[in-house]
Design a protein around this motif. Structure first.
Motif, PDB file in Angstrom:
ATOM      1  N   VAL A 144      59.569  14.396  50.209  1.00  0.00           N
ATOM      2  CA  VAL A 144      59.653  15.569  51.071  1.00  0.00           C
ATOM      3  C   VAL A 144      58.951  15.286  52.397  1.00  0.00           C
ATOM      4  CG1 VAL A 144      59.047  18.002  51.334  1.00  0.00           C
ATOM      5  CG2 VAL A 144      59.723  17.135  49.097  1.00  0.00           C
ATOM      6  N   TRP A 145      59.688  15.532  53.467  1.00  0.00           N
ATOM      7  CA  TRP A 145      59.160  15.379  54.817  1.00  0.00           C
ATOM      8  C   TRP A 145      59.294  16.712  55.523  1.00  0.00           C
ATOM      9  CZ3 TRP A 145      57.684  10.634  57.310  1.00  0.00           C
ATOM     10  CH2 TRP A 145      57.663   9.541  56.444  1.00  0.00           C
ATOM     11  N   LEU A 146      58.372  16.995  56.416  1.00  0.00           N
ATOM     12  CA  LEU A 146      58.363  18.271  57.131  1.00  0.00           C
ATOM     13  C   LEU A 146      58.482  18.046  58.628  1.00  0.00           C
ATOM     14  CD1 LEU A 146      55.329  19.841  55.233  1.00  0.00           C
ATOM     15  CD2 LEU A 146      57.762  20.208  54.756  1.00  0.00           C
ATOM     16  N   LYS A 147      59.279  18.880  59.262  1.00  0.00           N
ATOM     17  CA  LYS A 147      59.359  18.856  60.721  1.00  0.00           C
ATOM     18  C   LYS A 147      58.214  19.709  61.254  1.00  0.00           C
ATOM     19  CE  LYS A 147      62.632  19.103  64.491  1.00  0.00           C
ATOM     20  NZ  LYS A 147      64.026  19.300  64.864  1.00  0.00           N
ATOM     21  N   LEU A 148      57.579  19.235  62.326  1.00  0.00           N
ATOM     22  CA  LEU A 148      56.473  19.979  62.914  1.00  0.00           C
ATOM     23  C   LEU A 148      56.987  20.908  63.998  1.00  0.00           C
ATOM     24  CD1 LEU A 148      53.774  17.163  63.221  1.00  0.00           C
ATOM     25  CD2 LEU A 148      54.250  18.685  61.300  1.00  0.00           C
ATOM     26  N   ASN A 149      56.380  22.088  64.092  1.00  0.00           N
ATOM     27  CA  ASN A 149      56.727  23.036  65.136  1.00  0.00           C
ATOM     28  C   ASN A 149      56.455  22.379  66.488  1.00  0.00           C
ATOM     29  OD1 ASN A 149      56.055  25.148  67.188  1.00  0.00           O
ATOM     30  ND2 ASN A 149      56.675  26.498  65.527  1.00  0.00           N
ATOM     31  N   PRO A 150      57.428  22.390  67.409  1.00  0.00           N
ATOM     32  CA  PRO A 150      57.249  21.690  68.682  1.00  0.00           C
ATOM     33  C   PRO A 150      56.113  22.253  69.547  1.00  0.00           C
ATOM     34  CG  PRO A 150      59.368  22.827  68.611  1.00  0.00           C
ATOM     35  CD  PRO A 150      58.744  22.985  67.268  1.00  0.00           C
ATOM     36  N   ILE A 175      52.378  22.579  63.783  1.00  0.00           N
ATOM     37  CA  ILE A 175      52.118  23.004  62.412  1.00  0.00           C
ATOM     38  C   ILE A 175      53.386  22.734  61.599  1.00  0.00           C
ATOM     39  CG2 ILE A 175      51.687  25.001  60.927  1.00  0.00           C
ATOM     40  CD1 ILE A 175      49.998  26.170  63.196  1.00  0.00           C
ATOM     41  N   PRO A 176      53.248  22.183  60.396  1.00  0.00           N
ATOM     42  CA  PRO A 176      54.436  21.899  59.582  1.00  0.00           C
ATOM     43  C   PRO A 176      55.254  23.157  59.299  1.00  0.00           C
ATOM     44  CG  PRO A 176      52.502  20.843  58.642  1.00  0.00           C
ATOM     45  CD  PRO A 176      52.012  21.745  59.737  1.00  0.00           C
ATOM     46  N   MET A 177      56.574  23.002  59.400  1.00  0.00           N
ATOM     47  CA  MET A 177      57.496  24.076  59.052  1.00  0.00           C
ATOM     48  C   MET A 177      58.034  23.740  57.657  1.00  0.00           C
ATOM     49  SD  MET A 177      59.424  24.724  62.712  1.00  0.00           S
ATOM     50  CE  MET A 177      60.128  23.099  62.825  1.00  0.00           C
ATOM     51  N   PHE A 178      57.905  24.663  56.734  1.00  0.00           N
ATOM     52  CA  PHE A 178      58.213  24.376  55.336  1.00  0.00           C
ATOM     53  C   PHE A 178      59.658  24.680  54.952  1.00  0.00           C
ATOM     54  CE2 PHE A 178      53.641  24.556  55.520  1.00  0.00           C
ATOM     55  CZ  PHE A 178      53.285  23.460  54.765  1.00  0.00           C
ATOM     56  N   ASP A 179      60.547  24.784  55.929  1.00  0.00           N
ATOM     57  CA  ASP A 179      61.969  24.946  55.640  1.00  0.00           C
ATOM     58  C   ASP A 179      62.515  23.595  55.192  1.00  0.00           C
ATOM     59  OD1 ASP A 179      61.771  27.552  56.633  1.00  0.00           O
ATOM     60  OD2 ASP A 179      62.272  26.916  58.663  1.00  0.00           O
ATOM     61  N   HIS A 180      63.331  23.608  54.135  1.00  0.00           N
ATOM     62  CA  HIS A 180      63.936  22.351  53.686  1.00  0.00           C
ATOM     63  C   HIS A 180      64.963  21.902  54.709  1.00  0.00           C
ATOM     64  CE1 HIS A 180      66.824  19.791  51.529  1.00  0.00           C
ATOM     65  NE2 HIS A 180      65.708  19.250  51.094  1.00  0.00           N
ATOM     66  N   ASP A 181      64.873  20.641  55.122  1.00  0.00           N
ATOM     67  CA  ASP A 181      65.797  20.087  56.097  1.00  0.00           C
ATOM     68  C   ASP A 181      66.252  18.722  55.576  1.00  0.00           C
ATOM     69  OD1 ASP A 181      66.991  18.796  58.320  1.00  0.00           O
ATOM     70  OD2 ASP A 181      65.832  20.025  59.714  1.00  0.00           O
ATOM     71  N   ALA A 182      67.500  18.645  55.156  1.00  0.00           N
ATOM     72  CA  ALA A 182      68.029  17.412  54.573  1.00  0.00           C
ATOM     73  C   ALA A 182      68.005  16.261  55.576  1.00  0.00           C
ATOM     74  CB  ALA A 182      69.445  17.647  54.057  1.00  0.00           C
ATOM     75  N   GLU A 183      68.249  16.550  56.856  1.00  0.00           N
ATOM     76  CA  GLU A 183      68.226  15.502  57.873  1.00  0.00           C
ATOM     77  C   GLU A 183      66.821  14.912  58.008  1.00  0.00           C
ATOM     78  OE1 GLU A 183      69.735  14.714  62.453  1.00  0.00           O
ATOM     79  OE2 GLU A 183      69.212  16.758  61.877  1.00  0.00           O
ATOM     80  N   VAL A 184      65.802  15.762  58.013  1.00  0.00           N
ATOM     81  CA  VAL A 184      64.413  15.304  58.105  1.00  0.00           C
ATOM     82  C   VAL A 184      64.058  14.465  56.877  1.00  0.00           C
ATOM     83  CG1 VAL A 184      62.002  16.052  58.119  1.00  0.00           C
ATOM     84  CG2 VAL A 184      63.657  17.164  59.626  1.00  0.00           C
ATOM     85  N   ASP A 185      64.473  14.916  55.680  1.00  0.00           N
ATOM     86  CA  ASP A 185      64.212  14.139  54.463  1.00  0.00           C
ATOM     87  C   ASP A 185      64.904  12.775  54.520  1.00  0.00           C
ATOM     88  OD1 ASP A 185      62.578  16.069  53.330  1.00  0.00           O
ATOM     89  OD2 ASP A 185      64.179  16.935  52.097  1.00  0.00           O
ATOM     90  N   ALA A 186      66.131  12.725  55.041  1.00  0.00           N
ATOM     91  CA  ALA A 186      66.866  11.457  55.129  1.00  0.00           C
ATOM     92  C   ALA A 186      66.189  10.508  56.125  1.00  0.00           C
ATOM     93  CB  ALA A 186      68.314  11.722  55.537  1.00  0.00           C
ATOM     94  N   ILE A 187      65.726  11.034  57.246  1.00  0.00           N
ATOM     95  CA  ILE A 187      64.999  10.204  58.219  1.00  0.00           C
ATOM     96  C   ILE A 187      63.711   9.683  57.575  1.00  0.00           C
ATOM     97  CG2 ILE A 187      63.778  10.185  60.431  1.00  0.00           C
ATOM     98  CD1 ILE A 187      65.756  12.457  61.306  1.00  0.00           C
ATOM     99  N   GLY A 188      63.008  10.560  56.902  1.00  0.00           N
ATOM    100  CA  GLY A 188      61.777  10.163  56.227  1.00  0.00           C
ATOM    101  C   GLY A 188      62.010   9.080  55.193  1.00  0.00           C
TER     102      GLY A 188
END
Length: 85
Positions: free
Chosen positions: A43-49, A53-66
């Motif tokens: 599980v990877w988290l995108k940070l609020n720009p 702060i980490p945004m806890f919405d699941h994002d498949a693209e972020v997980d794939a990059i991670g």
């Protein structure tokens, strides 16, 4: 600190710029995609720009990059270049 590198995810190249502990700035097609942070192995988290702060919405693209970051192995040429610096 690790040097920047590129990863390929679903036919798209992402440029990865390692920062502090498990945080990476990602560029997609030359534009800033944002910062991501490793939460767990899968599980990877995108940070609020604005707040980073980490945004806890699941994002498949972020997980794939991670996952691509986790699987990244530097080229042997890159490792040889580092020995001579």
């Amino acid at each position: 600190m690790q040097d920047p590198f590129d990863v390929l995810v679903n036919g798209i190249f992402y440029s990865v710029f390692p920062e502090e502990d498990n945080v990476y700035t990602i560029f997609k097609a030359g534009n800033e995609f944002g910062k991501i942070e490793k939460d767990t192995d899968n599980v990877w988290l995108k940070l609020n720009p604005e707040t980073e702060i980490p945004m806890f919405d699941h994002d498949a693209e972020v997980d794939a990059i991670g996952q691509a970051i986790t699987n990244y192995v530097p080229d042997e040429e890159d490792e040889e270049d580092e020995e001579f610096e």
